[in-house]
Design a protein around this motif. Structure first.
Motif, PDB file in Angstrom:
ATOM      1  N   LEU A  16      34.491  35.313  57.231  1.00  0.00           N
ATOM      2  CA  LEU A  16      35.787  35.694  56.679  1.00  0.00           C
ATOM      3  C   LEU A  16      36.198  34.705  55.591  1.00  0.00           C
ATOM      4  CD1 LEU A  16      38.273  37.418  56.585  1.00  0.00           C
ATOM      5  CD2 LEU A  16      39.174  36.152  58.547  1.00  0.00           C
ATOM      6  N   LEU A  17      36.170  35.168  54.341  1.00  0.00           N
ATOM      7  CA  LEU A  17      36.434  34.292  53.198  1.00  0.00           C
ATOM      8  C   LEU A  17      37.852  34.528  52.675  1.00  0.00           C
ATOM      9  CD1 LEU A  17      33.071  34.958  51.291  1.00  0.00           C
ATOM     10  CD2 LEU A  17      33.522  33.321  53.138  1.00  0.00           C
ATOM     11  N   GLU A  18      38.460  33.461  52.173  1.00  0.00           N
ATOM     12  CA  GLU A  18      39.771  33.578  51.534  1.00  0.00           C
ATOM     13  C   GLU A  18      39.669  33.122  50.092  1.00  0.00           C
ATOM     14  OE1 GLU A  18      42.956  31.890  53.812  1.00  0.00           O
ATOM     15  OE2 GLU A  18      42.248  32.880  55.645  1.00  0.00           O
ATOM     16  N   GLY A  19      40.394  33.807  49.196  1.00  0.00           N
ATOM     17  CA  GLY A  19      40.330  33.486  47.767  1.00  0.00           C
ATOM     18  C   GLY A  19      40.888  34.669  47.001  1.00  0.00           C
ATOM     19  N   HIS A  20      40.269  34.976  45.866  1.00  0.00           N
ATOM     20  CA  HIS A  20      40.667  36.153  45.084  1.00  0.00           C
ATOM     21  C   HIS A  20      39.397  36.955  44.807  1.00  0.00           C
ATOM     22  CE1 HIS A  20      42.575  37.957  41.174  1.00  0.00           C
ATOM     23  NE2 HIS A  20      42.308  38.851  42.097  1.00  0.00           N
ATOM     24  N   PHE A  21      39.321  38.141  45.369  1.00  0.00           N
ATOM     25  CA  PHE A  21      38.094  38.929  45.316  1.00  0.00           C
ATOM     26  C   PHE A  21      38.336  40.260  44.623  1.00  0.00           C
ATOM     27  CE2 PHE A  21      38.047  36.215  49.038  1.00  0.00           C
ATOM     28  CZ  PHE A  21      36.901  35.473  48.788  1.00  0.00           C
ATOM     29  N   LEU A  22      37.371  40.638  43.775  1.00  0.00           N
ATOM     30  CA  LEU A  22      37.349  41.979  43.190  1.00  0.00           C
ATOM     31  C   LEU A  22      36.421  42.815  44.069  1.00  0.00           C
ATOM     32  CD1 LEU A  22      38.038  44.004  40.995  1.00  0.00           C
ATOM     33  CD2 LEU A  22      36.202  43.018  39.598  1.00  0.00           C
ATOM     34  N   LEU A  23      36.971  43.821  44.704  1.00  0.00           N
ATOM     35  CA  LEU A  23      36.205  44.639  45.644  1.00  0.00           C
ATOM     36  C   LEU A  23      35.400  45.707  44.888  1.00  0.00           C
ATOM     37  CD1 LEU A  23      38.936  45.065  48.424  1.00  0.00           C
ATOM     38  CD2 LEU A  23      37.270  43.213  48.115  1.00  0.00           C
ATOM     39  N   SER A  24      34.501  46.337  45.613  1.00  0.00           N
ATOM     40  CA  SER A  24      33.633  47.353  45.010  1.00  0.00           C
ATOM     41  C   SER A  24      34.428  48.471  44.353  1.00  0.00           C
ATOM     42  CB  SER A  24      32.734  47.919  46.105  1.00  0.00           C
ATOM     43  OG  SER A  24      31.901  48.908  45.609  1.00  0.00           O
ATOM     44  N   SER A  25      35.537  48.840  44.963  1.00  0.00           N
ATOM     45  CA  SER A  25      36.382  49.946  44.480  1.00  0.00           C
ATOM     46  C   SER A  25      37.183  49.582  43.231  1.00  0.00           C
ATOM     47  CB  SER A  25      37.361  50.336  45.588  1.00  0.00           C
ATOM     48  OG  SER A  25      38.078  49.174  46.011  1.00  0.00           O
ATOM     49  N   GLY A  26      37.200  48.294  42.857  1.00  0.00           N
ATOM     50  CA  GLY A  26      38.043  47.846  41.750  1.00  0.00           C
ATOM     51  C   GLY A  26      39.372  47.286  42.227  1.00  0.00           C
ATOM     52  N   ARG A  27      39.636  47.413  43.543  1.00  0.00           N
ATOM     53  CA  ARG A  27      40.857  46.823  44.086  1.00  0.00           C
ATOM     54  C   ARG A  27      40.659  45.317  44.296  1.00  0.00           C
ATOM     55  NH1 ARG A  27      44.633  50.494  45.500  1.00  0.00           N
ATOM     56  NH2 ARG A  27      45.673  49.157  47.011  1.00  0.00           N
ATOM     57  N   HIS A  28      41.751  44.616  44.454  1.00  0.00           N
ATOM     58  CA  HIS A  28      41.707  43.157  44.627  1.00  0.00           C
ATOM     59  C   HIS A  28      42.162  42.806  46.037  1.00  0.00           C
ATOM     60  CE1 HIS A  28      41.450  41.935  40.229  1.00  0.00           C
ATOM     61  NE2 HIS A  28      41.502  43.254  40.207  1.00  0.00           N
ATOM     62  N   SER A  29      41.707  41.651  46.527  1.00  0.00           N
ATOM     63  CA  SER A  29      42.146  41.216  47.850  1.00  0.00           C
ATOM     64  C   SER A  29      42.060  39.696  47.943  1.00  0.00           C
ATOM     65  CB  SER A  29      41.254  41.850  48.935  1.00  0.00           C
ATOM     66  OG  SER A  29      41.693  41.458  50.226  1.00  0.00           O
ATOM     67  N   ALA A 181      46.835  36.480  41.331  1.00  0.00           N
ATOM     68  CA  ALA A 181      46.359  36.631  39.948  1.00  0.00           C
ATOM     69  C   ALA A 181      46.164  35.283  39.258  1.00  0.00           C
ATOM     70  CB  ALA A 181      47.345  37.485  39.159  1.00  0.00           C
ATOM     71  N   ALA A 182      46.770  34.232  39.814  1.00  0.00           N
ATOM     72  CA  ALA A 182      46.678  32.901  39.185  1.00  0.00           C
ATOM     73  C   ALA A 182      45.266  32.321  39.265  1.00  0.00           C
ATOM     74  CB  ALA A 182      47.676  31.945  39.847  1.00  0.00           C
ATOM     75  N   THR A 183      44.434  32.819  40.200  1.00  0.00           N
ATOM     76  CA  THR A 183      43.038  32.344  40.252  1.00  0.00           C
ATOM     77  C   THR A 183      42.121  33.487  39.822  1.00  0.00           C
ATOM     78  OG1 THR A 183      43.100  32.876  42.614  1.00  0.00           O
ATOM     79  CG2 THR A 183      43.146  30.541  42.034  1.00  0.00           C
ATOM     80  N   PRO A 184      41.041  33.160  39.100  1.00  0.00           N
ATOM     81  CA  PRO A 184      40.143  34.227  38.654  1.00  0.00           C
ATOM     82  C   PRO A 184      39.480  34.920  39.856  1.00  0.00           C
ATOM     83  CG  PRO A 184      39.452  32.054  37.806  1.00  0.00           C
ATOM     84  CD  PRO A 184      40.618  31.831  38.700  1.00  0.00           C
ATOM     85  N   ALA A 185      39.290  36.223  39.743  1.00  0.00           N
ATOM     86  CA  ALA A 185      38.670  36.978  40.845  1.00  0.00           C
ATOM     87  C   ALA A 185      37.160  36.812  40.812  1.00  0.00           C
ATOM     88  CB  ALA A 185      39.035  38.446  40.709  1.00  0.00           C
ATOM     89  N   ILE A 186      36.548  36.689  41.987  1.00  0.00           N
ATOM     90  CA  ILE A 186      35.088  36.755  42.044  1.00  0.00           C
ATOM     91  C   ILE A 186      34.689  38.073  42.705  1.00  0.00           C
ATOM     92  CG2 ILE A 186      34.740  34.252  42.053  1.00  0.00           C
ATOM     93  CD1 ILE A 186      34.014  34.548  45.023  1.00  0.00           C
ATOM     94  N   LYS A 187      33.502  38.545  42.317  1.00  0.00           N
ATOM     95  CA  LYS A 187      33.053  39.857  42.782  1.00  0.00           C
ATOM     96  C   LYS A 187      31.751  39.675  43.554  1.00  0.00           C
ATOM     97  CE  LYS A 187      31.804  44.405  41.070  1.00  0.00           C
ATOM     98  NZ  LYS A 187      30.401  44.299  41.509  1.00  0.00           N
ATOM     99  N   PRO A 188      31.833  39.610  44.890  1.00  0.00           N
ATOM    100  CA  PRO A 188      30.628  39.314  45.666  1.00  0.00           C
ATOM    101  C   PRO A 188      29.616  40.469  45.731  1.00  0.00           C
ATOM    102  CG  PRO A 188      32.653  38.816  46.902  1.00  0.00           C
ATOM    103  CD  PRO A 188      33.039  39.649  45.729  1.00  0.00           C
ATOM    104  N   GLY A 189      30.063  41.711  45.625  1.00  0.00           N
ATOM    105  CA  GLY A 189      29.168  42.861  45.851  1.00  0.00           C
ATOM    106  C   GLY A 189      28.294  43.171  44.656  1.00  0.00           C
TER     107      GLY A 189
END
Ligand SMILES: O=P(O)(O)OC[C@H]1O[C@H](OP(=O)(O)OP(=O)(O)O)[C@H](O)[C@@H]1O
Ligand SMILES: O=C(O)c1cc(=O)[nH]c(=O)[nH]1
Ligand SMILES: [Mg+2]
Length: 194
Positions: A16-29, A181-189
């Motif tokens: 379980l990771l915490e941060g700023h993630f760009l999900l596969s669908s284009g949504r953020h979490s 939004a203050a931290t850049p999103a990373i996209k793990p998928g």
């Protein structure tokens, strides 16, 4: 397995990771479940697959002839679900952007298929995989996943059996809270960027 036991497996693998993630669908979490970490331990993967298979009512489970999962995230859990159910497992992949069976994988017309995912968030990947499976002749009779992040809202058009539901918020790109939004999103998928 109880929900506490399942969550203990996820915690033990630091998935379980915490941060700023760009999900596969284009949504953020602000949360990401890295199921690859959960599945690193083959014995843990096997235990979780057995518990996921047990979520499917026996009558439906006995009809399953093949497991198909969307690469990359679905590959390991799909293979373990094949082992748990005693059927062959294969995967669809999207080297050109659209899921397809490759590598000599094939379905016979009318093969009754269980779709297996690691995580379902919006259900987009699952629905795209179902289209590919049906184009290849399979009949998807149910879906299963380790995690349902949809808040119970997803409709895959077939009965869906997640091992566990984890309800973390997700945001459309224009709704991302300022602190996130203050931290850049990373996209793990591995889905290609839209
Ligand atoms: O329900 P959805 O909104 O489609 O999100 C879930 C999908 O996202 C992830 O895959 P991703 O496309 O990131 O690629 P991966 O499987 O290679 O990690 C995950 O493995 C699911 O396939
Ligand atoms: O929606 C996604 O892309 C996604 C969310 C998540 O928590 N884990 C994952 O592997 N994918
Ligand atoms: Mg995936």
């Amino acid at each position: 397995m109880s929900e506490d036991e399942i969550l203990a497996e996820f915690r033990a693998s630091q998935a379980l990771l915490e941060g700023h993630f760009l999900l596969s669908s284009g949504r953020h979490s602000a949360h990401y479940l890295q199921c690859a970490r959960v599945l690193m331990d083959p014995m843990r993967a096997s235990r979780l697959a057995t518990a996921t298979a047990a979520r499917i009512p026996r009558e439906l489970r006995q009809q399953i002839q093949k497991v198909v999962s969307p690469a990359m995230g679905g590959v390991i859990i799909g293979h373990e679900m094949g082992r748990a159910l005693g059927v062959e497992a294969m995967f669809v992949e999207r080297p050109t952007g659209t899921f397809e069976l490759r590598r000599g994988f094939a379905l016979s017309k009318g093969d009754r298929v269980l779709l297996v995912e690691d995580v379902v968030t919006t259900g987009l990947s699952s629905r795209e995989a179902i289209v590919a499976i049906e184009a290849a002749g399979g009949e998807v009779i149910a879906a299963a996943s380790l995690v349902d992040r949809s808040g119970g809202s997803v409709d895959l058009g077939v009965p869906f059996f997640p091992l566990v539901a984890l309800n973390f918020p997700t945001y459309a790109p224009d709704e991302v809270p300022a602190d996130l939004a203050a931290t850049p999103a990373i996209k793990p998928g591995s889905r290609a960027q839209a």
